[in-house]
Design an enzyme around this catalytic site. Structure first.
Site, PDB file in Angstrom:
ATOM      1  N   ASP A  43       0.932  -1.193   0.003  1.00 18.70           N
ATOM      2  CA  ASP A  43       0.164   0.034  -0.028  1.00 18.70           C
ATOM      3  C   ASP A  43       0.765   1.407   0.091  1.00 18.70           C
ATOM      4  O   ASP A  43       0.493   2.227  -0.607  1.00 18.70           O
ATOM      5  CB  ASP A  43      -0.980  -0.097   1.143  1.00 18.70           C
ATOM      6  CG  ASP A  43      -2.100  -0.731   1.113  1.00 18.70           C
ATOM      7  OD1 ASP A  43      -2.277  -1.395  -0.066  1.00 18.70           O
ATOM      8  OD2 ASP A  43      -2.671  -1.365   1.961  1.00 18.70           O
ATOM      9  N   ALA A 151     -11.216   6.200   2.042  1.00 12.51           N
ATOM     10  CA  ALA A 151     -10.044   5.297   1.441  1.00 12.51           C
ATOM     11  C   ALA A 151      -9.216   4.954   2.739  1.00 12.51           C
ATOM     12  O   ALA A 151      -8.552   4.078   2.701  1.00 12.51           O
ATOM     13  CB  ALA A 151      -9.261   6.038   0.324  1.00 12.51           C
ATOM     14  N   SER A 159      -7.242   1.204  12.928  1.00 15.83           N
ATOM     15  CA  SER A 159      -6.277   0.568  13.927  1.00 15.83           C
ATOM     16  C   SER A 159      -6.775   1.251  15.361  1.00 15.83           C
ATOM     17  O   SER A 159      -6.586   0.925  16.348  1.00 15.83           O
ATOM     18  CB  SER A 159      -5.029   0.644  13.653  1.00 15.83           C
ATOM     19  OG  SER A 159      -5.035  -0.125  12.414  1.00 15.83           O
TER      20      SER A 159
END
Length: 254
Positions: A43, A151, A159
């Site tokens: 990513d 996104a 998290s």
């Protein structure tokens, strides 16, 4: 249909090996001449490739040669032209961060996932929060806070126990990190066009850094976050693997 592709890759050995094989098979165009950018890695590699697209707005198709790869398609050497031609598009709108440090210098950065504030020392950060010019919290004592896009809502925001936002929800997530006072505050959902302002209380005694994704500014005294709809980005996903589908699946994952 043949496509002019510019391949980019992270430094991971798997990504570099894939870069050599794919450029040999499909050719390598410059980013200026390419129709599509193909990012190889995780990513982080995808975000790096996307950040270079703010001016030319060329679509980016990622293939996972990294670790998590939430933003990436599965890796395969065969049929790349066909996959890109059939790919579904996802439009992302970045956030603009305007940070002023304790010396009065201004810094502007664009973020795809989130804009965040973090304490720099063992001292907790103390923040004052305004939304659209109205004070919403006179003092938040915490390790940090972030404004996340849809996104980015499945990344660090998730998290930190922030909400997952569907693509196209026209919302932003305001999520604290280890809030101490008020202890039970879990954040807020904001309109996508909200103007969020943070004033750092005691910025020299309790220094705070700001980051637009991984672009950091130290010793921040004030931070403003707004959406920048003039710089949209386009990601490409294989059919059935579109970003909105991935985010929906994430809400049912354990």
């Amino acid at each position: 249909m043949k496509i002019d592709i510019a391949f980019t890759a992270s430094r991971r050995p798997e990504a570099q090996e894939a870069l050599q094989r794919l450029t040999k098979r499909y050719g390598q165009s410059s980013e200026e001449a390419a129709e599509v950018i193909v990012a190889l890695g995780g990513d982080g590699a995808m975000l790096d490739a996307m950040r270079r697209r703010f001016d030319d707005r060329k679509p980016v198709y990622g293939m996972n040669r990294g670790t998590v790869g939430f933003l990436m398609n599965d890796f395969a050497e065969d049929g790349l032209f066909e996959r890109i031609n059939k790919a579904a598009k996802a439009t992302l709108v970045p956030l603009r961060m305007i940070a002023t440090d304790i010396h009065g210098e201004n810094f502007e950065r664009l973020a795809i996932n989130e804009v965040s504030l973090f304490r720099e020392t063992a001292q907790s950060a103390k923040l004052r929060i305004q939304v659209d010019g109205q004070e919403r919290m006179s003092q938040l004592t915490c390790d940090g806070i972030m404004v996340a896009t849809p996104a980015g809502s499945t990344a660090y925001n998730l998290s930190a126990h922030g909400p997952i936002l569907p693509i196209g929800a026209n919302l932003l997530a305001l999520t604290p990190v280890s809030a101490f006072r008020p202890r039970r505050w879990r954040g807020a959902l904001l309109r996508h066009d909200a103007k969020v302002e943070f004033e750092i209380v005691e910025p020299t005694r309790r220094p705070v850094s700001a980051a637009a994704d991984n672009q950091e500014v130290r010793e921040v005294a004030k931070l403003t976050v707004v959406e920048d709809r003039s710089r949209p980005l386009t990601m490409l996903f294989d059919p059935g693997q579109a970003l909105d589908e991935r985010i929906l699946r994430e809400q049912f994952a354990f």
